[in-house]
Write a protein that holds these residues in place. Structure first.
Motif, PDB file in Angstrom:
ATOM      1  N   ASP A 125       0.830  -1.209   0.000  1.00 20.62           N
ATOM      2  CA  ASP A 125       0.000   0.000   0.000  1.00 20.62           C
ATOM      3  C   ASP A 125       0.864   1.258   0.000  1.00 20.62           C
ATOM      4  O   ASP A 125       0.767   2.115  -0.892  1.00 20.62           O
ATOM      5  N   ILE A 126       1.742   1.385   0.970  1.00 23.93           N
ATOM      6  CA  ILE A 126       2.583   2.587   1.049  1.00 23.93           C
ATOM      7  C   ILE A 126       3.583   2.629  -0.108  1.00 23.93           C
ATOM      8  O   ILE A 126       4.016   3.699  -0.545  1.00 23.93           O
ATOM      9  N   GLY A 127       3.921   1.461  -0.642  1.00 23.70           N
ATOM     10  CA  GLY A 127       4.871   1.398  -1.758  1.00 23.70           C
ATOM     11  C   GLY A 127       4.297   1.890  -3.068  1.00 23.70           C
ATOM     12  O   GLY A 127       5.057   2.197  -3.997  1.00 23.70           O
ATOM     13  N   THR A 128       2.977   1.978  -3.189  1.00 21.09           N
ATOM     14  CA  THR A 128       2.362   2.504  -4.415  1.00 21.09           C
ATOM     15  C   THR A 128       1.905   3.953  -4.257  1.00 21.09           C
ATOM     16  O   THR A 128       1.358   4.532  -5.203  1.00 21.09           O
ATOM     17  N   PHE A 183      10.436  -1.564  -5.673  1.00 23.49           N
ATOM     18  CA  PHE A 183      11.146  -0.554  -4.878  1.00 23.49           C
ATOM     19  C   PHE A 183      12.475  -0.170  -5.536  1.00 23.49           C
ATOM     20  O   PHE A 183      12.904   0.988  -5.454  1.00 23.49           O
ATOM     21  N   ALA A 184      13.125  -1.130  -6.191  1.00 24.30           N
ATOM     22  CA  ALA A 184      14.352  -0.814  -6.919  1.00 24.30           C
ATOM     23  C   ALA A 184      14.060   0.148  -8.066  1.00 24.30           C
ATOM     24  O   ALA A 184      14.844   1.083  -8.335  1.00 24.30           O
ATOM     25  N   MET A 185      12.930  -0.053  -8.734  1.00 23.30           N
ATOM     26  CA  MET A 185      12.529   0.858  -9.809  1.00 23.30           C
ATOM     27  C   MET A 185      12.219   2.250  -9.264  1.00 23.30           C
ATOM     28  O   MET A 185      12.568   3.263  -9.885  1.00 23.30           O
ATOM     29  N   LEU A 186      11.547   2.299  -8.095  1.00 24.67           N
ATOM     30  CA  LEU A 186      11.269   3.599  -7.466  1.00 24.67           C
ATOM     31  C   LEU A 186      12.572   4.347  -7.195  1.00 24.67           C
ATOM     32  O   LEU A 186      12.698   5.544  -7.508  1.00 24.67           O
ATOM     33  N   ALA A 187      13.523   3.642  -6.606  1.00 22.97           N
ATOM     34  CA  ALA A 187      14.800   4.283  -6.267  1.00 22.97           C
ATOM     35  C   ALA A 187      15.546   4.711  -7.526  1.00 22.97           C
ATOM     36  O   ALA A 187      16.092   5.824  -7.598  1.00 22.97           O
ATOM     37  N   ALA A 188      15.566   3.847  -8.550  1.00 26.65           N
ATOM     38  CA  ALA A 188      16.303   4.151  -9.781  1.00 26.65           C
ATOM     39  C   ALA A 188      15.715   5.373 -10.480  1.00 26.65           C
ATOM     40  O   ALA A 188      16.461   6.252 -10.951  1.00 26.65           O
ATOM     41  N   GLY A 189      14.388   5.445 -10.562  1.00 31.25           N
ATOM     42  CA  GLY A 189      13.754   6.597 -11.197  1.00 31.25           C
ATOM     43  C   GLY A 189      14.061   7.887 -10.455  1.00 31.25           C
ATOM     44  O   GLY A 189      14.301   8.931 -11.077  1.00 31.25           O
ATOM     45  N   GLY A 190      14.057   7.815  -9.124  1.00 25.55           N
ATOM     46  CA  GLY A 190      14.363   9.006  -8.339  1.00 25.55           C
ATOM     47  C   GLY A 190      15.785   9.463  -8.516  1.00 25.55           C
ATOM     48  O   GLY A 190      16.058  10.661  -8.719  1.00 25.55           O
ATOM     49  N   PHE A 213      15.717  -0.533   5.382  1.00 23.17           N
ATOM     50  CA  PHE A 213      16.769  -0.744   4.382  1.00 23.17           C
ATOM     51  C   PHE A 213      16.255  -0.823   2.943  1.00 23.17           C
ATOM     52  O   PHE A 213      17.063  -0.779   2.016  1.00 23.17           O
ATOM     53  N   VAL A 214      14.941  -0.947   2.750  1.00 24.43           N
ATOM     54  CA  VAL A 214      14.426  -1.034   1.377  1.00 24.43           C
ATOM     55  C   VAL A 214      13.334   0.006   1.128  1.00 24.43           C
ATOM     56  O   VAL A 214      13.499   0.919   0.313  1.00 24.43           O
ATOM     57  N   ALA A 215      12.213  -0.128   1.815  1.00 24.82           N
ATOM     58  CA  ALA A 215      11.040   0.687   1.484  1.00 24.82           C
ATOM     59  C   ALA A 215      11.287   2.179   1.745  1.00 24.82           C
ATOM     60  O   ALA A 215      11.028   3.016   0.862  1.00 24.82           O
ATOM     61  N   PHE A 216      11.761   2.536   2.927  1.00 32.61           N
ATOM     62  CA  PHE A 216      11.929   3.940   3.295  1.00 32.61           C
ATOM     63  C   PHE A 216      12.896   4.668   2.356  1.00 32.61           C
ATOM     64  O   PHE A 216      12.552   5.707   1.776  1.00 32.61           O
ATOM     65  N   PRO A 217      14.124   4.159   2.158  1.00 32.62           N
ATOM     66  CA  PRO A 217      15.034   4.880   1.246  1.00 32.62           C
ATOM     67  C   PRO A 217      14.521   4.936  -0.185  1.00 32.62           C
ATOM     68  O   PRO A 217      14.696   5.954  -0.869  1.00 32.62           O
ATOM     69  N   ALA A 218      13.872   3.868  -0.663  1.00 34.61           N
ATOM     70  CA  ALA A 218      13.357   3.872  -2.038  1.00 34.61           C
ATOM     71  C   ALA A 218      12.265   4.913  -2.211  1.00 34.61           C
ATOM     72  O   ALA A 218      12.222   5.627  -3.232  1.00 34.61           O
ATOM     73  N   LEU A 219      11.380   5.028  -1.230  1.00 30.57           N
ATOM     74  CA  LEU A 219      10.303   6.020  -1.304  1.00 30.57           C
ATOM     75  C   LEU A 219      10.864   7.433  -1.300  1.00 30.57           C
ATOM     76  O   LEU A 219      10.449   8.293  -2.103  1.00 30.57           O
TER      77      LEU A 219
END
Length: 636
Positions: free
Chosen positions: A36-39, A191-198, A263-269
């Motif tokens: 949910d929070i990831g989208t 989440f990797a895609m979120l981080a990469a786009g950012g 280590f994953v969700a927070f930094p990627a967001l």
């Protein structure tokens, strides 16, 4: 009274997982807990910037930094500190969520408290609004990426979203155990895609990182008055789903959820939001859809596909959560019994509830058709989540004081800052009541009314039966009389009041003048803990040579299974044949009384709920061919 102590304890899924499974559990938590929070990046930053007036007055750097700073500190204070670092320690034997917190608070208080129950009801009721809105806004926001690829696809967005939603709900009866194993790896890629786009967009303007300074958030809210509050309501979309990490604690445990977030969700967001901010500063025209425009044009089909899959996973987690919270509410006697089907032989939590699934499907489709876009739905989204968070903060104060044993002053000091933040966000979202915020409020009001009605009606019936029923001790001397014939076999009489003569037993004696060779008064209790160990499952008391009193204890997170317990009793030496065992149930037919203790509308609602609830034989999994129902009429 004795209890069964030599039944081997079964292994149940709790928060106490072996250390070796930590990486696997953290990966699985990504798929279920953070869907949910990831989208949220699909729509949260866009809606916050629109609320700030970017569509009308152009892009101001101070506004972008202010919104990013608000999102940053909302994620840090509400999700990281309040939930990940504090509330994950307020577990009820490994379980979390509003109803678990309610049960823990009640247990800590040591006595029933009407205001704690009411808070729990409100929190649970608000969750249903979240469960309906999340699939609608998530799937719509993902499919809306098609118009970025090809604007001519705009007319097909609603039909495609409706088809995806219908398909999602139709497969619920098949269970999700098989595909759930893929949720974690898919969300890790997401989440990797979120981080990469950012990162891709941030590299052109690293000064965007200055939004980490909370001064930008404070200055924005202080300098914009009412507009600042309106933006806060949109900013809160970035933390929707935070309640899920607490509610799903029992499935994965505290550490996997904490590691997956930190280590994953927070930094990627954060990276994705900052990338969107950098994009809007460099290309103000991208404010209409900054998420998808983060990525190069040739990658958009892949991004839209991944976004659609991610939103389906997020919706699946909320639907499963609705099944779980409904099961807990039924066990806690807050809702009438409903039919439950297990969709997995290995995992007890994999259940399907046809009634809940059907109602949610209709609600989600009506939301999609009625609002038509994710932007329109955003106005309705925040109230459910902020309301639940306010309830959680208040109940947490009770638990920290009464259960953890900290002083009242220290308990308030720990949670009051977060409660004030939640109240500010709730106030900001209440400003959008006319734009769609009325919807979750109406849904929550309807659910609270249903739960209060069911609770009041069942308590009234129990009191009425207790006042009119005869004490069991008055009957015991007569049971060994030779005038009462002995019928071969065993009779199991279900009763909610083991110290009173059950109606089914009384009518059997009155009409047939007979008793079975063995008779068991069976009572099923629900404890204020999620699970009861097998050693404490059964309590047995011998009243006469022909009559025993048996109590089955279940947690509010478990489903009663009477035949399974009976098989355990047989293995322990009880001599009875299940095929010559009859289950005697009292079937109440409720009628509206002219002198009801409830208002007329509430009495009619309670009667309707009672008539449409699942029968005891279905709910307790009793073989239908062995059930004898004895009807009685009760005025309400």
């Amino acid at each position: 009274m004795t209890s069964i102590t030599d039944v081997p304890e079964t292994v149940t899924e709790t928060a106490h997982h072996p250390q070796s499974s930590l990486p696997a559990l953290s990966l699985a938590a990504l798929g279920v807990v953070y869907g949910d929070i990831g989208t949220s990046p699909l729509y949260a930053f866009r809606e916050a910037m629109h609320a700030a007036g970017v569509a009308h007055g152009g892009v101001e750097r101070a506004d972008v930094l202010g919104v990013l700073s608000l999102i940053t500190w909302a994620l840090l204070l509400i999700v990281t500190v309040k939930y990940v670092l504090i509330l994950l320690h307020a577990d009820n034997d490994g379980e979390g969520g509003t109803l678990s917190l309610l049960a823990l608070a009640q247990r800590a208080m040591g006595r029933p408290s009407w205001w704690i129950v009411l808070l729990g009801l409100i929190g649970a009721a608000l969750f249903y609004g979240d469960a309906a809105i999340t699939p609608a806004i998530s799937v719509l926001s993902a499919v809306e990426g098609l118009k970025v690829i090809a604007p001519g696809l705009q007319p097909f967005i609603l039909p495609i979203a409706a088809v995806i939603i219908i398909g999602l709900f139709l497969v619920q009866n098949r269970g999700t155990a098989a595909v759930a194993r893929l949720f974690g790896p898919i969300m890790l890629v997401w989440f990797a895609m979120l981080a990469a786009g950012g990162v891709y967009r941030m590299m052109g303007d690293l000064s965007i990182l200055s939004a980490l300074n909370p001064i930008h958030a404070v200055t924005f809210v202080a300098g914009n008055g009412t507009l600042g509050l309106i933006v806060l309501g949109a900013v809160f979309l970035a933390v929707t789903g935070a309640e899920a990490l607490y509610a799903d604690m029992g499935h994965f445990g505290r550490k996997p959820i904490q590691l997956a977030w930190l280590f994953v969700a927070f930094p990627a967001l954060l990276l994705n939001y900052y990338g969107q901010g950098a994009l809007i500063l460099s290309q103000p025209e991208t404010h209409e859809n900054p998420f998808y425009l983060l990525y190069p044009q040739k990658l958009l089909p892949v991004v839209v596909l991944m976004a659609t899959v991610a939103t389906i996973i997020a919706s699946q987690a909320v639907i499963t959560g609705a099944f779980s919270i409904t099961q807990q509410a039924v066990q806690m006697k807050l809702l009438p019994r409903m039919r439950i089907r297990h969709t997995s032989d290995e995992q007890q939590g994999q259940i399907y509830m046809p009634a809940v699934n059907g109602v949610l499907l209709v609600a989600v489709l009506l939301l999609v058709a009625g609002f038509g876009s994710s932007s329109a739905l955003a106005s309705a989204y925040g109230i459910s989540v902020t309301g639940t968070m306010v309830v959680t903060a208040i109940l947490a104060m009770v638990v920290i004081h009464k259960h953890w044993g900290l002083s009242l002053g220290l308990s308030v000091a720990i949670m009051l800052p977060f409660l004030l933040i939640d109240l500010v966000f709730l106030g900001a979202n209440l400003m959008k009541v006319a734009e769609g915020g009325w919807l979750p409020l109406c849904m929550a009001a309807a659910m609270v009314t249903i739960m209060l009605t069911w609770r009041r009606g069942t308590m009234m019936l129990q009191k009425k039966e207790a006042d009119t029923a005869l004490p069991m001790k008055t009957l015991l001397p007569q049971l060994e009389s030779e005038s009462i014939a002995a019928v071969p076999g065993t009779a199991i009489i279900l009763t909610a009041s083991p110290d009173k003569i059950p109606t089914a037993l009384l009518h059997s004696l009155k009409h047939f003048k007979a008793l079975h060779e063995q008779n068991i008064l069976l009572t099923i209790n629900t404890a204020n803990i999620p699970r009861v160990s097998e050693n404490d499952r059964v309590e047995i008391e011998t009243l006469t040579p022909r009559l025993r009193r048996v109590t089955l204890n279940y947690g509010y997170g478990e489903e009663p299974d009477v035949p399974k317990v009976l098989m355990q009793l047989r293995r322990m030496g009880w001599q009875f044949d299940i095929m010559s065992t009859s289950f005697l149930l009292s079937r109440r037919r409720l009628r509206l009384s002219t002198r009801s203790n409830m208002p007329g509308w509430q009495a009619r609602l309670f009667i309707w709920l009672s008539r449409n609830s699942a029968g005891p034989s279905d709910y307790f999994r009793i073989p239908a061919g062995r059930v004898v129902e004895i009807g009685t009429q009760v005025n309400v």
